[in-house]
Design an enzyme around this catalytic site. Structure first.
Site, short mmCIF file in Angstrom:
data_model
loop_
_atom_site.label_atom_id
_atom_site.label_comp_id
_atom_site.label_asym_id
_atom_site.label_seq_id
_atom_site.Cartn_x
_atom_site.Cartn_y
_atom_site.Cartn_z
N GLY A 38 0.11 0.16 12.42
CA GLY A 38 0.38 -0.21 11.02
C GLY A 38 -0.39 0.66 10.06
N GLY A 39 -0.48 0.18 8.79
CA GLY A 39 -1.11 0.95 7.73
C GLY A 39 -2.53 1.37 8.07
N GLY A 68 -2.71 -0.33 17.60
CA GLY A 68 -1.85 -0.73 16.49
C GLY A 68 -1.30 0.50 15.77
N TYR A 104 -12.70 -8.55 10.00
CA TYR A 104 -13.99 -9.03 9.47
C TYR A 104 -14.10 -10.55 9.48
CZ TYR A 104 -10.85 -9.07 5.49
OH TYR A 104 -9.76 -9.27 4.68
N ASP A 121 -10.14 2.67 1.74
CA ASP A 121 -10.30 2.21 3.13
C ASP A 121 -10.82 3.37 3.99
OD1 ASP A 121 -9.44 -0.38 2.77
OD2 ASP A 121 -7.35 0.04 3.29
N ASN A 141 -4.83 2.11 -1.66
CA ASN A 141 -5.35 0.74 -1.83
C ASN A 141 -6.09 0.56 -3.15
OD1 ASN A 141 -7.78 2.06 -1.28
ND2 ASN A 141 -8.63 0.25 -0.29
N LYS A 147 0.82 -1.22 0.00
CA LYS A 147 0.00 0.00 0.00
C LYS A 147 0.85 1.28 0.00
CE LYS A 147 -4.17 -1.84 2.19
NZ LYS A 147 -5.12 -1.74 3.30
P1 NAP Z 1 -0.16 -3.96 9.80
O1 NAP Z 1 0.37 -2.88 8.95
O2 NAP Z 1 0.59 -5.23 9.91
O3 NAP Z 1 -0.39 -3.33 11.26
C1 NAP Z 1 -0.95 -3.99 12.32
C2 NAP Z 1 -0.41 -3.36 13.60
O4 NAP Z 1 -0.97 -4.06 14.69
C3 NAP Z 1 1.10 -3.46 13.77
O5 NAP Z 1 1.73 -2.34 13.26
C4 NAP Z 1 1.28 -3.64 15.27
O6 NAP Z 1 1.44 -2.37 15.91
C5 NAP Z 1 -0.01 -4.23 15.73
N1 NAP Z 1 0.15 -5.67 15.96
C6 NAP Z 1 0.58 -6.62 15.10
N2 NAP Z 1 0.60 -7.83 15.68
C7 NAP Z 1 0.16 -7.64 16.95
C8 NAP Z 1 -0.02 -8.51 18.07
N3 NAP Z 1 0.23 -9.82 17.99
N4 NAP Z 1 -0.45 -7.98 19.23
C9 NAP Z 1 -0.74 -6.64 19.33
N5 NAP Z 1 -0.56 -5.78 18.30
C10 NAP Z 1 -0.13 -6.27 17.12
O7 NAP Z 1 -1.62 -4.39 9.31
P2 NAP Z 1 -2.76 -3.43 8.72
O8 NAP Z 1 -2.63 -3.39 7.24
O9 NAP Z 1 -2.78 -2.15 9.44
O10 NAP Z 1 -4.05 -4.32 9.00
C11 NAP Z 1 -4.43 -4.55 10.33
C12 NAP Z 1 -5.75 -5.30 10.38
O11 NAP Z 1 -6.75 -4.55 9.71
C13 NAP Z 1 -5.74 -6.65 9.68
O12 NAP Z 1 -6.43 -7.57 10.50
C14 NAP Z 1 -6.53 -6.42 8.40
O13 NAP Z 1 -7.19 -7.58 7.93
C15 NAP Z 1 -7.52 -5.38 8.86
N6 NAP Z 1 -8.04 -4.54 7.78
C16 NAP Z 1 -9.40 -4.53 7.58
C17 NAP Z 1 -9.93 -3.75 6.58
C18 NAP Z 1 -11.42 -3.77 6.34
O14 NAP Z 1 -11.84 -3.33 5.27
N7 NAP Z 1 -12.24 -4.21 7.28
C19 NAP Z 1 -9.10 -2.94 5.79
C20 NAP Z 1 -7.74 -2.95 6.04
C21 NAP Z 1 -7.22 -3.76 7.04
P3 NAP Z 1 2.46 -2.20 17.14
O15 NAP Z 1 3.68 -2.98 16.76
O16 NAP Z 1 2.70 -0.75 17.22
O17 NAP Z 1 1.81 -2.76 18.38
#
Ligand code: NAP
Length: 416
Positions: free
Chosen positions: A118-119, A116, A196, A92, A77, A56
Site C-alpha cells: 500500500g501507500g 505490504g 504505533y 512520512d 501527506n 494521499k
Molecule cells: P494501505 O494502503 O491500506 O496498505 C496496507 C497494505 O498492507 C495493503 O496494500 C496490503 O498489501 C497489506 N494488507 C492489508 N491488509 C492485510 C492483511 N489482513 N494481511 C496481510 N496484509 C495486508 O495502508 P497504508 O496507508 O500503507 O498504511 C499501512 C499501515 O501503516 C497502517 O497500519 C497505518 O496506520 C501505518 N502507518 C503508520 C505511520 C506512522 O507514522 N507510524 C504512517 C503511515 C502509515 P497486499 O495486498 O499486497 O498484501
C-alpha cells in the site's frame, strides 16, 4: 479550517494530540467523503493540512508544486497553502528515516523485505533506497509483478537482513496478529513496524525476544508531524521530536501489575491510577463481570484450566487499552501469552511483598490456606521476577508504595 488532518476515518488518530503538544495553533480533524474531499481541495480554504487514507494520492492533481520525495513516492501527506499555491510534501518519508536512525538500524548494503504494497510501502521502499539498502524485496498476499508472496519470502528467509512491516496486521484491536514469523529468518538483524497502536506489536515483541533490534511506529508518527508543522510554520522544530515522543509515549502506556494474591496490586494500583489520572482495571473483576459469577464458583464448577482461558481473554482485551493501570490475577504469569499481550502497551511491575506478609483467604481458591499460599509463592516467584520490568519491594503504607511505583515507572519510560 486553518490547520488539520483530512481523511476518511479519523476516529483513532493521534494527530490532534501531537500537534497540540507542538504548537499553539488550532489543529482540527476533518473526516471527508470522496465528494467532500474534492470540494475541500478545490476550495483551498486552509493554511496547512495533513492528508491520510485514502487521499494521499488523490490530493496530487490539486497541487501546484510537489516536493521531489513526494513525487518519487507518489503520495503526499502534507499540503501547505503558500499565498494560494498548494505545495505538497511527504513527511512520512522523513518520519520513517528518523525512526530508523533513532534506533540505530543500519540498512546500508542490507537485504530489506517490505511487507505490504500500500501507500506506506512506497514510502518504506524510498527510505530503504535512501539509506543505501542493497536489495529491496516487496511482499504481498497476492502474486504480481515486482512482488513476492509470503511463501516465497520464507523460501529466501536466509537472505533477509531487515523487515519493515507496512501492513495493518497487529494493529489495534487485533493486537495478537503477526504478519510474519520472524524466527524463520536466520539472518534477521532488525525489524521496523510502522504500526504505533499498540506501542509494541506482536512482531516487535517476537523480534525483541530473538535479541534483535525492533521498533514500533510511534516515533515515526511524531517525527512526520513535527516535519509537517515545520512546513506549516516555516520554522525549525526539530528539537521537539524527542520531547513530544516521550510525552505521547507516556500518555499511551499502561502500568501492568503482577504478583501474588494479597500483595496489594489492587490497592496500590487504584492509588497510582488516581494520582496519574489513569483508568484502573482488574483482570479478575473483568472475568467476574463477564461471567456474572465469582472466581471461586468458576473454579469449583469449571476448574482451573477454564478459568485460565477466561483470564487470557480478559488480559488480551485489557492489553489493548491505553492510559490504564491493570492489576492481574496472581496466576497470570503462568501463561507467557498474558505477559506478551501486556507488554504491547505496558510496563510490567512486580508487586513484591514478602511471603510472611501475604494473607490466605477462603475466597482465593488456590491460596485459601497458608500452606497453599506458600506453595503458590514458591512456584511463581521466579516467573514474577523474570517477567518484570520493575520489581517493587512493598512495605510501608499505600501512599509510600504509590509514590515509589510512580517514580520507578517514570524512570523506566524515560529509557524507551
Ligand atoms: P494501505 O494502503 O491500506 O496498505 C496496507 C497494505 O498492507 C495493503 O496494500 C496490503 O498489501 C497489506 N494488507 C492489508 N491488509 C492485510 C492483511 N489482513 N494481511 C496481510 N496484509 C495486508 O495502508 P497504508 O496507508 O500503507 O498504511 C499501512 C499501515 O501503516 C497502517 O497500519 C497505518 O496506520 C501505518 N502507518 C503508520 C505511520 C506512522 O507514522 N507510524 C504512517 C503511515 C502509515 P497486499 O495486498 O499486497 O498484501
Amino acid at each position: 479550517m486553518k490547520y488539520g488532518l483530512i481523511g476518511e476515518k479519523l476516529g483513532h488518530s493521534f494527530s490532534k494530540d501531537i500537534h497540540s503538544k507542538l504548537c499553539d495553533y488550532e489543529y482540527e480533524l476533518c473526516e471527508l467523503s470522496c465528494e467532500e474531499f474534492k470540494e475541500f481541495a478545490k476550495s483551498r480554504n486552509f493554511s496547512g493540512i495533513n492528508v491520510t487514507i485514502p487521499y494521499k494520492q488523490k490530493i496530487i492533481p490539486f497541487l501546484d508544486e510537489i516536493s521531489p520525495e513526494a513525487e518519487r513516492i507518489g503520495a503526499v501527506n502534507t499540503v501547505v497553502n503558500k499565498n494560494g499555491r498548494l505545495c505538497g510534501y511527504n513527511t512520512d518519508f522523513y518520519g520513517l528515516c528518523a525512526l530508523i536512525q533513532k534506533n540505530d538500524i543500519q540498512l546500508l548494503g542490507k537485504t530489506v523485505a517490505i511487507l505490504g504494497t500500500g501507500g506506506t510501502s512506497l514510502t518504506a521502499a524510498a527510505v530503504a533506497q535512501h539509506l543505501g539498502a542493497g536489495r529491496i524485496i516487496k511482499v504481498s498476499r497476492t502474486k504480481a509483478e515486482g512482488v513476492i508472496t509470503y511463501d516465497e519470502l520464507y523460501g529466501i528467509g536466509d537472505s533477509i537482513d531487515a523487515i519493515i512491516n507496512t501492513t495493518p496486521v497487529g494493529m489495534f484491536p487485533n493486537i495478537e496478529s503477526c504478519p510474519v514469523e520472524p524466527e524463520r529468518f536466520s539472518r534477521l538483524s532488525a525489524v521496523v513496524d510502522v504500526i504505533y497502536n499498540p506501542l509494541r506489536t506482536q512482531l516487535v515483541l517476537r523480534a525483541e525476544k530473538m535479541g534483535i533490534k525492533a521498533c514500533g511506529g510511534l516515533y515515526m508518527l511524531v517525527a512526520q508531524a513535527v516535519f509537517a508543522a515545520e512546513y506549516f510554520l516555516g520554522e525549525s522544530l526539530d528539537t521537539k521530536i524527542d520531547r513530544v515522543y516521550e510525552e505521547l509515549y507516556c500518555s499511551k502506556q499502561n502500568i501492568a501489575l503482577i504478583g501474588m494474591p494479597s500483595s496489594g496490586k489492587s490497592t496500590i494500583g487504584k492509588a497510582v491510577a488516581k494520582e496519574l489520572g489513569f483508568d484502573f482495571f482488574d483482570s479478575d473483576d473483568e472475568i467476574v463481570k463477564t461471567e456474572s459469577r465469582s472466581i471461586s464458583e468458576i473454579f469449583s464448577v469449571d476448574g482451573e484450566s477454564f478459568f485460565r482461558k477466561l483470564e487470557t481473554n480478559a488480559i488480551a482485551s485489557l492489553s489493548a487499552k491505553q492510559h490504564a493501570v491493570i492489576a492481574t490475577g496472581g496466576g497470570a504469569v503462568l501463561n507467557e501469552t498474558n505477559i506478551d499481550n501486556l507488554r504491547k502497551n505496558s510496563v510490567v511491575v512486580f508487586i513484591d511483598r514478602p511471603l510472611e506478609q501475604l494473607i490466605s483467604t477462603a475466597d482465593r481458591p488456590l491460596s485459601s490456606t497458608k500452606e497453599m499460599l506458600t506453595q503458590r509463592y514458591n512456584e511463581r516467584i521466579e516467573l514474577y521476577r523474570k517477567y518484570a520490568d520493575i520489581v517493587l519491594n512493598v512495605g510501608g503504607d499505600v501512599s509510600e508504595n504509590k509514590s515509589r511505583l510512580i517514580s520507578a515507572v517514570r524512570k523506566e519510560w524515560e529509557h524507551k
